[in-house]
Write a protein that holds these residues in place. Structure first.
Motif, mmCIF file in Angstrom:
data_model
loop_
_atom_site.group_PDB
_atom_site.id
_atom_site.type_symbol
_atom_site.label_atom_id
_atom_site.label_comp_id
_atom_site.label_asym_id
_atom_site.label_seq_id
_atom_site.Cartn_x
_atom_site.Cartn_y
_atom_site.Cartn_z
ATOM 1 N N ARG A 20 0.828 -1.212 0.000
ATOM 2 C CA ARG A 20 0.000 0.000 0.000
ATOM 3 C C ARG A 20 0.860 1.259 0.000
ATOM 4 N NH1 ARG A 20 -2.878 -3.258 4.011
ATOM 5 N NH2 ARG A 20 -4.741 -4.150 3.037
ATOM 6 N N ARG A 21 1.959 1.224 0.741
ATOM 7 C CA ARG A 21 2.863 2.381 0.738
ATOM 8 C C ARG A 21 3.445 2.608 -0.658
ATOM 9 N NH1 ARG A 21 5.826 3.630 6.022
ATOM 10 N NH2 ARG A 21 4.635 2.642 7.673
ATOM 11 N N ALA A 22 3.876 1.526 -1.300
ATOM 12 C CA ALA A 22 4.458 1.662 -2.633
ATOM 13 C C ALA A 22 3.414 2.128 -3.646
ATOM 14 C CB ALA A 22 5.066 0.334 -3.070
ATOM 15 N N ASP A 23 2.192 1.641 -3.503
ATOM 16 C CA ASP A 23 1.119 2.018 -4.415
ATOM 17 C C ASP A 23 0.807 3.505 -4.327
ATOM 18 O OD1 ASP A 23 -0.828 1.099 -6.352
ATOM 19 O OD2 ASP A 23 -2.370 1.418 -4.839
ATOM 20 N N ALA A 24 1.020 4.083 -3.143
ATOM 21 C CA ALA A 24 0.776 5.516 -2.943
ATOM 22 C C ALA A 24 1.966 6.369 -3.375
ATOM 23 C CB ALA A 24 0.460 5.793 -1.469
ATOM 24 N N GLY A 25 3.071 5.737 -3.739
ATOM 25 C CA GLY A 25 4.285 6.462 -4.101
ATOM 26 C C GLY A 25 4.516 6.505 -5.594
ATOM 27 N N PRO A 26 5.774 6.769 -5.992
ATOM 28 C CA PRO A 26 6.085 6.946 -7.411
ATOM 29 C C PRO A 26 6.487 5.662 -8.132
ATOM 30 C CG PRO A 26 7.998 7.517 -6.104
ATOM 31 C CD PRO A 26 6.922 7.132 -5.113
ATOM 32 N N PHE A 27 6.345 4.528 -7.481
ATOM 33 C CA PHE A 27 6.897 3.287 -8.023
ATOM 34 C C PHE A 27 5.951 2.642 -9.032
ATOM 35 C CE2 PHE A 27 8.293 3.921 -3.630
ATOM 36 C CZ PHE A 27 9.640 4.109 -3.863
ATOM 37 N N ARG A 28 6.546 1.944 -10.011
ATOM 38 C CA ARG A 28 5.755 1.277 -11.046
ATOM 39 C C ARG A 28 5.442 -0.164 -10.713
ATOM 40 N NH1 ARG A 28 6.623 -2.217 -15.402
ATOM 41 N NH2 ARG A 28 5.237 -1.884 -17.202
ATOM 42 N N THR A 29 6.357 -0.859 -10.008
ATOM 43 C CA THR A 29 6.265 -2.312 -9.890
ATOM 44 C C THR A 29 6.651 -2.767 -8.491
ATOM 45 O OG1 THR A 29 6.930 -2.481 -12.224
ATOM 46 C CG2 THR A 29 7.042 -4.498 -10.910
ATOM 47 N N LEU A 30 5.994 -3.822 -8.025
ATOM 48 C CA LEU A 30 6.375 -4.546 -6.813
ATOM 49 C C LEU A 30 6.827 -5.945 -7.219
ATOM 50 C CD1 LEU A 30 3.490 -3.544 -4.394
ATOM 51 C CD2 LEU A 30 5.917 -3.196 -3.934
ATOM 52 N N GLY A 31 8.031 -6.344 -6.803
ATOM 53 C CA GLY A 31 8.571 -7.652 -7.159
ATOM 54 C C GLY A 31 8.634 -8.581 -5.960
ATOM 55 N N LEU A 32 8.633 -9.881 -6.242
ATOM 56 C CA LEU A 32 8.746 -10.885 -5.180
ATOM 57 C C LEU A 32 9.525 -12.077 -5.712
ATOM 58 C CD1 LEU A 32 7.832 -11.270 -2.230
ATOM 59 C CD2 LEU A 32 5.875 -12.545 -3.100
ATOM 60 N N LEU A 33 10.507 -12.514 -4.939
ATOM 61 C CA LEU A 33 11.385 -13.611 -5.351
ATOM 62 C C LEU A 33 10.744 -14.966 -5.087
ATOM 63 C CD1 LEU A 33 12.463 -14.617 -2.403
ATOM 64 C CD2 LEU A 33 14.104 -12.767 -2.671
ATOM 65 N N ASP A 34 11.444 -16.014 -5.511
ATOM 66 C CA ASP A 34 10.898 -17.366 -5.424
ATOM 67 C C ASP A 34 11.964 -18.365 -5.040
ATOM 68 O OD1 ASP A 34 9.130 -19.543 -5.708
ATOM 69 O OD2 ASP A 34 9.632 -19.800 -7.828
ATOM 70 N N ARG A 35 11.641 -19.173 -4.060
ATOM 71 C CA ARG A 35 12.356 -20.402 -3.748
ATOM 72 C C ARG A 35 11.349 -21.393 -3.227
ATOM 73 N NH1 ARG A 35 17.806 -20.353 -0.289
ATOM 74 N NH2 ARG A 35 17.405 -22.581 -0.575
ATOM 75 N N LEU A 36 11.711 -22.651 -3.214
ATOM 76 C CA LEU A 36 10.828 -23.679 -2.665
ATOM 77 C C LEU A 36 11.276 -24.098 -1.275
ATOM 78 C CD1 LEU A 36 8.400 -25.480 -3.018
ATOM 79 C CD2 LEU A 36 9.827 -27.114 -4.261
ATOM 80 N N VAL A 37 12.560 -24.475 -1.131
ATOM 81 C CA VAL A 37 13.063 -24.913 0.172
ATOM 82 C C VAL A 37 13.576 -23.692 0.927
ATOM 83 C CG1 VAL A 37 14.611 -26.509 1.354
ATOM 84 C CG2 VAL A 37 13.647 -27.139 -0.849
ATOM 85 N N TYR A 38 12.645 -22.899 1.417
ATOM 86 C CA TYR A 38 12.965 -21.667 2.146
ATOM 87 C C TYR A 38 11.659 -21.182 2.762
ATOM 88 C CZ TYR A 38 15.601 -17.388 3.124
ATOM 89 O OH TYR A 38 16.273 -16.355 3.749
#
Length: 279
Positions: A20-38
């Motif tokens: 929500r903070r990022a959505d209210a700011g100047p940013f275009r994208t939110l990213g999220l990484l991926d692993r399985l055993v973590y």
């Protein structure tokens, strides 16, 4: 050029506050990484929640390890997330290389590149709305697919950008990034693709008091595990406004369309500090 933020994975309940903070700011994208055993959140599930908690910002996997997943189910999940987010989803894809992830998924780590190529052909067919097979109909909610980026370093993997994708995600220092960008552009032209590939850079950042920066380094070391790469990633953390600003400027000069500033410490005030940077 636009700026995006990578979400930390060490405090899952805080992800929606970050979003929500990022959505209210100047940013275009939110990213999220991926692993399985973590102990990270599953990215497609988490980004669906993030998309529902935001209004305009895009959501992106950085990168989803497709060979760990069932291809038909991935086709349906990705298409669904793109539809429910109003077309705000970017599917960043890669293969990873941790044997424990592949062991847990029942896949052969040595075949990960071949498997991804096979998956992309199947995904493209399913996203077009074709039936799954002679005895089963279409599986996706209407034809269409999300934007696709590939994260890679080696030529065979870089070729997937032109073969199957829309762009490239380079998670590497600028001294290497320019060569990767130019290679992807040349492969794109050689394949006869119109226009140009989308070029995205990624750097690890932490902005705030010393404790925030130290937590970020510790999380990088924990995520990548012992070894030279983990030490290099932690040492390359950008922890000051000047360092982050310099990185963004270098990426802009190399032709990046977007720079993802990946956060590892859990302090959500980083979103506001990053928003205030003159980049």
């Amino acid at each position: 050029m636009t700026i995006g933020i990578g979400l930390p994975v060490a405090d899952i309940p805080a992800l929606l506050d970050w979003a929500r903070r990022a959505d209210a700011g100047p940013f275009r994208t939110l990213g999220l990484l991926d692993r399985l055993v973590y102990d990270n959140p599953e990215p497609l599930v988490a980004l669906a929640a993030v998309a529902g908690a935001t209004r305009r910002i895009r959501v992106q996997t950085e990168v989803l390890l497709a060979p760990l997943r069932d291809t038909v189910l991935l086709a349906k999940q990705a298409a669904t997330l793109d539809r429910v987010s109003g077309g705000r989803f970017t599917l960043g894809l890669g293969v990873g290389g941790r044997p424990d992830d592949y062991r847990a998924a029942g896949q052969d780590v040595r075949r990960r590149g071949h498997r991804l190529d096979e998956q992309m052909a199947e995904l493209g067919r399913l996203w077009s709305g074709e039936p799954h097979c002679a005895h089963a109909g279409p599986v996706v909610p209407g034809p269409g697919r999300p934007e696709i980026l590939f994260g890679a370093f080696r030529p065979p993997a870089l070729r997937r950008v032109a073969r199957f994708g829309d762009g490239f995600l380079g998670a590497t220092p600028p001294r290497y990034l320019g060569r990767l960008f130019r290679t992807v552009e040349q492969m794109w032209a050689d394949a006869g693709r119109a226009g140009r590939p989308r070029l995205v850079a990624q750097g690890n950042v932490a902005l705030g008091p010393a404790a925030v920066v130290e937590q970020a380094r510790a999380e990088i070391l924990r995520y990548y595990g012992p070894g030279e790469y983990a030490a290099q990633a932690a040492a390359g953390l950008l922890g000051t406004p000047a360092a982050i600003g310099g990185f963004v400027a270098e990426c802009r000069d190399l032709g990046a369309d977007e720079v993802m500033l990946y956060c590892w410490a859990t302090d959500p005030e980083q979103v506001d500090r990053l928003a205030d940077l003159p980049v």
